[in-house]
Design a protein around this motif. Sequence first.
Motif, PDB file in Angstrom:
ATOM      1  N   TYR A  48       0.839  -1.199   0.000  1.00  0.00           N
ATOM      2  CA  TYR A  48       0.000   0.000   0.000  1.00  0.00           C
ATOM      3  C   TYR A  48       0.876   1.252   0.000  1.00  0.00           C
ATOM      4  O   TYR A  48       0.686   2.180  -0.807  1.00  0.00           O
ATOM      5  CB  TYR A  48      -0.898  -0.037   1.234  1.00  0.00           C
ATOM      6  CG  TYR A  48      -1.869   1.107   1.388  1.00  0.00           C
ATOM      7  CD1 TYR A  48      -3.219   0.952   1.070  1.00  0.00           C
ATOM      8  CD2 TYR A  48      -1.465   2.343   1.895  1.00  0.00           C
ATOM      9  CE1 TYR A  48      -4.124   1.994   1.237  1.00  0.00           C
ATOM     10  CE2 TYR A  48      -2.348   3.383   2.056  1.00  0.00           C
ATOM     11  CZ  TYR A  48      -3.685   3.200   1.732  1.00  0.00           C
ATOM     12  OH  TYR A  48      -4.572   4.237   1.883  1.00  0.00           O
ATOM     13  N   VAL A  49       1.857   1.274   0.912  1.00  0.00           N
ATOM     14  CA  VAL A  49       2.741   2.432   1.043  1.00  0.00           C
ATOM     15  C   VAL A  49       3.597   2.613  -0.212  1.00  0.00           C
ATOM     16  O   VAL A  49       3.815   3.736  -0.677  1.00  0.00           O
ATOM     17  CB  VAL A  49       3.629   2.285   2.292  1.00  0.00           C
ATOM     18  CG1 VAL A  49       4.725   3.348   2.311  1.00  0.00           C
ATOM     19  CG2 VAL A  49       2.783   2.379   3.556  1.00  0.00           C
ATOM     20  N   ARG A  54       7.367  12.589   5.120  1.00  0.00           N
ATOM     21  CA  ARG A  54       6.597  12.797   6.353  1.00  0.00           C
ATOM     22  C   ARG A  54       5.128  12.437   6.148  1.00  0.00           C
ATOM     23  O   ARG A  54       4.505  11.787   7.007  1.00  0.00           O
ATOM     24  CB  ARG A  54       6.734  14.254   6.794  1.00  0.00           C
ATOM     25  CG  ARG A  54       6.025  14.566   8.093  1.00  0.00           C
ATOM     26  CD  ARG A  54       6.384  15.945   8.605  1.00  0.00           C
ATOM     27  NE  ARG A  54       6.042  16.984   7.639  1.00  0.00           N
ATOM     28  CZ  ARG A  54       6.937  17.705   6.976  1.00  0.00           C
ATOM     29  NH1 ARG A  54       8.228  17.489   7.146  1.00  0.00           N
ATOM     30  NH2 ARG A  54       6.543  18.638   6.120  1.00  0.00           N
ATOM     31  N   MET A  55       4.568  12.831   5.009  1.00  0.00           N
ATOM     32  CA  MET A  55       3.169  12.532   4.726  1.00  0.00           C
ATOM     33  C   MET A  55       2.922  11.024   4.638  1.00  0.00           C
ATOM     34  O   MET A  55       1.987  10.492   5.247  1.00  0.00           O
ATOM     35  CB  MET A  55       2.746  13.202   3.412  1.00  0.00           C
ATOM     36  CG  MET A  55       1.350  12.841   2.948  1.00  0.00           C
ATOM     37  SD  MET A  55       0.964  13.582   1.339  1.00  0.00           S
ATOM     38  CE  MET A  55       0.819  15.313   1.811  1.00  0.00           C
ATOM     39  N   ILE A  83       0.636   8.497   7.107  1.00  0.00           N
ATOM     40  CA  ILE A  83      -0.418   7.623   6.602  1.00  0.00           C
ATOM     41  C   ILE A  83      -0.139   6.180   6.992  1.00  0.00           C
ATOM     42  O   ILE A  83      -1.040   5.442   7.418  1.00  0.00           O
ATOM     43  CB  ILE A  83      -0.548   7.771   5.073  1.00  0.00           C
ATOM     44  CG1 ILE A  83      -1.078   9.165   4.730  1.00  0.00           C
ATOM     45  CG2 ILE A  83      -1.464   6.696   4.491  1.00  0.00           C
ATOM     46  CD1 ILE A  83      -1.089   9.482   3.249  1.00  0.00           C
ATOM     47  N   ARG A  84       1.108   5.765   6.862  1.00  0.00           N
ATOM     48  CA  ARG A  84       1.484   4.406   7.234  1.00  0.00           C
ATOM     49  C   ARG A  84       1.203   4.145   8.713  1.00  0.00           C
ATOM     50  O   ARG A  84       0.625   3.115   9.074  1.00  0.00           O
ATOM     51  CB  ARG A  84       2.956   4.164   6.940  1.00  0.00           C
ATOM     52  CG  ARG A  84       3.415   2.747   7.281  1.00  0.00           C
ATOM     53  CD  ARG A  84       4.920   2.599   7.253  1.00  0.00           C
ATOM     54  NE  ARG A  84       5.292   1.228   7.557  1.00  0.00           N
ATOM     55  CZ  ARG A  84       5.529   0.296   6.654  1.00  0.00           C
ATOM     56  NH1 ARG A  84       5.442   0.593   5.374  1.00  0.00           N
ATOM     57  NH2 ARG A  84       5.836  -0.926   7.027  1.00  0.00           N
ATOM     58  N   PRO A 132      -4.891   3.768  -2.179  1.00  0.00           N
ATOM     59  CA  PRO A 132      -3.905   4.753  -2.635  1.00  0.00           C
ATOM     60  C   PRO A 132      -4.435   5.635  -3.756  1.00  0.00           C
ATOM     61  O   PRO A 132      -4.185   6.854  -3.774  1.00  0.00           O
ATOM     62  CB  PRO A 132      -2.736   3.876  -3.099  1.00  0.00           C
ATOM     63  CG  PRO A 132      -2.816   2.664  -2.236  1.00  0.00           C
ATOM     64  CD  PRO A 132      -4.288   2.421  -2.073  1.00  0.00           C
ATOM     65  N   VAL A 133      -5.170   5.038  -4.690  1.00  0.00           N
ATOM     66  CA  VAL A 133      -5.728   5.813  -5.807  1.00  0.00           C
ATOM     67  C   VAL A 133      -6.673   6.892  -5.299  1.00  0.00           C
ATOM     68  O   VAL A 133      -6.707   8.012  -5.823  1.00  0.00           O
ATOM     69  CB  VAL A 133      -6.459   4.873  -6.791  1.00  0.00           C
ATOM     70  CG1 VAL A 133      -7.217   5.679  -7.843  1.00  0.00           C
ATOM     71  CG2 VAL A 133      -5.471   3.942  -7.458  1.00  0.00           C
ATOM     72  N   GLU A 134      -7.425   6.571  -4.258  1.00  0.00           N
ATOM     73  CA  GLU A 134      -8.369   7.545  -3.701  1.00  0.00           C
ATOM     74  C   GLU A 134      -7.666   8.648  -2.907  1.00  0.00           C
ATOM     75  O   GLU A 134      -8.147   9.785  -2.852  1.00  0.00           O
ATOM     76  CB  GLU A 134      -9.382   6.827  -2.812  1.00  0.00           C
ATOM     77  CG  GLU A 134     -10.321   5.906  -3.578  1.00  0.00           C
ATOM     78  CD  GLU A 134     -11.144   5.005  -2.673  1.00  0.00           C
ATOM     79  OE1 GLU A 134     -12.213   4.542  -3.120  1.00  0.00           O
ATOM     80  OE2 GLU A 134     -10.717   4.763  -1.517  1.00  0.00           O
ATOM     81  N   LEU A 135      -6.541   8.302  -2.301  1.00  0.00           N
ATOM     82  CA  LEU A 135      -5.825   9.277  -1.481  1.00  0.00           C
ATOM     83  C   LEU A 135      -4.949  10.227  -2.295  1.00  0.00           C
ATOM     84  O   LEU A 135      -4.676  11.346  -1.864  1.00  0.00           O
ATOM     85  CB  LEU A 135      -4.944   8.557  -0.458  1.00  0.00           C
ATOM     86  CG  LEU A 135      -5.630   7.831   0.686  1.00  0.00           C
ATOM     87  CD1 LEU A 135      -4.585   7.242   1.619  1.00  0.00           C
ATOM     88  CD2 LEU A 135      -6.561   8.751   1.456  1.00  0.00           C
TER      89      LEU A 135
END
Length: 217
Positions: free
Chosen positions: A9-10, A26-27, A31-32, A63-66
């Motif tokens: 995912y990351v 950092r972002m 999220i992770r 991920p696509v949505e974020l």
Amino acid sequence: MNADPIDDYVAELTAALHGPARAKSRMVEEIRDGLVETVAAHTGEDLRYQRAFQAAVREFGTPVELVPSCQQELTIAQTRHTARALIRTVGFLVACWYLTWTVGHSRGWQLPTAVEILAAIATTAGTLAATALFATGALTRWMPVPDRLPLVVGWMGTTASVAMPFAALAFATSMPLASVWPLIVLAGGLTVASHAMLASSARACRECARLPIAGTT
């Protein structure tokens, strides 16, 4: 052993995002951490790890949505990074070349017209960059960042990065080399280094400006 789905995912999110390395790192790390905590919470509800991960993704988004909202934040960060680089670079180099001119010019000597024009371009870009910093900082309390601003800042940075070496060259060739050559060499080297730094940041800003962000199609 199967790979941890959180790592996948990351990795997917990291590959899709573009912006300043520190801000991006950092972002993604935030999220992770949030995803790990959510998965742990679902695992504590007696869900198997894979099902807990899927439940966490439903809450977080794929991920696509974020990417659009994350990229919007990173694009603004890159815009500010480029604007700051432009201000520092132009201000420092103008001061550096002014010092060289003050030490080496003779009475009645005038700056060549080409130098004045190119220096004016770089100075104007620096002034506009300061405005961009305000527009992406304090001004966001009252109004959103203009959609085209990142692209404008990117092209401003590129224009200044091209103008400065030409201005430096024209300036150096018009100076009495014998009297101030150490200063000319120093200023020329700093100009080349600054050009590389600013050009790279400006190119990244233009690339970020072309990526889809939240609220666009």
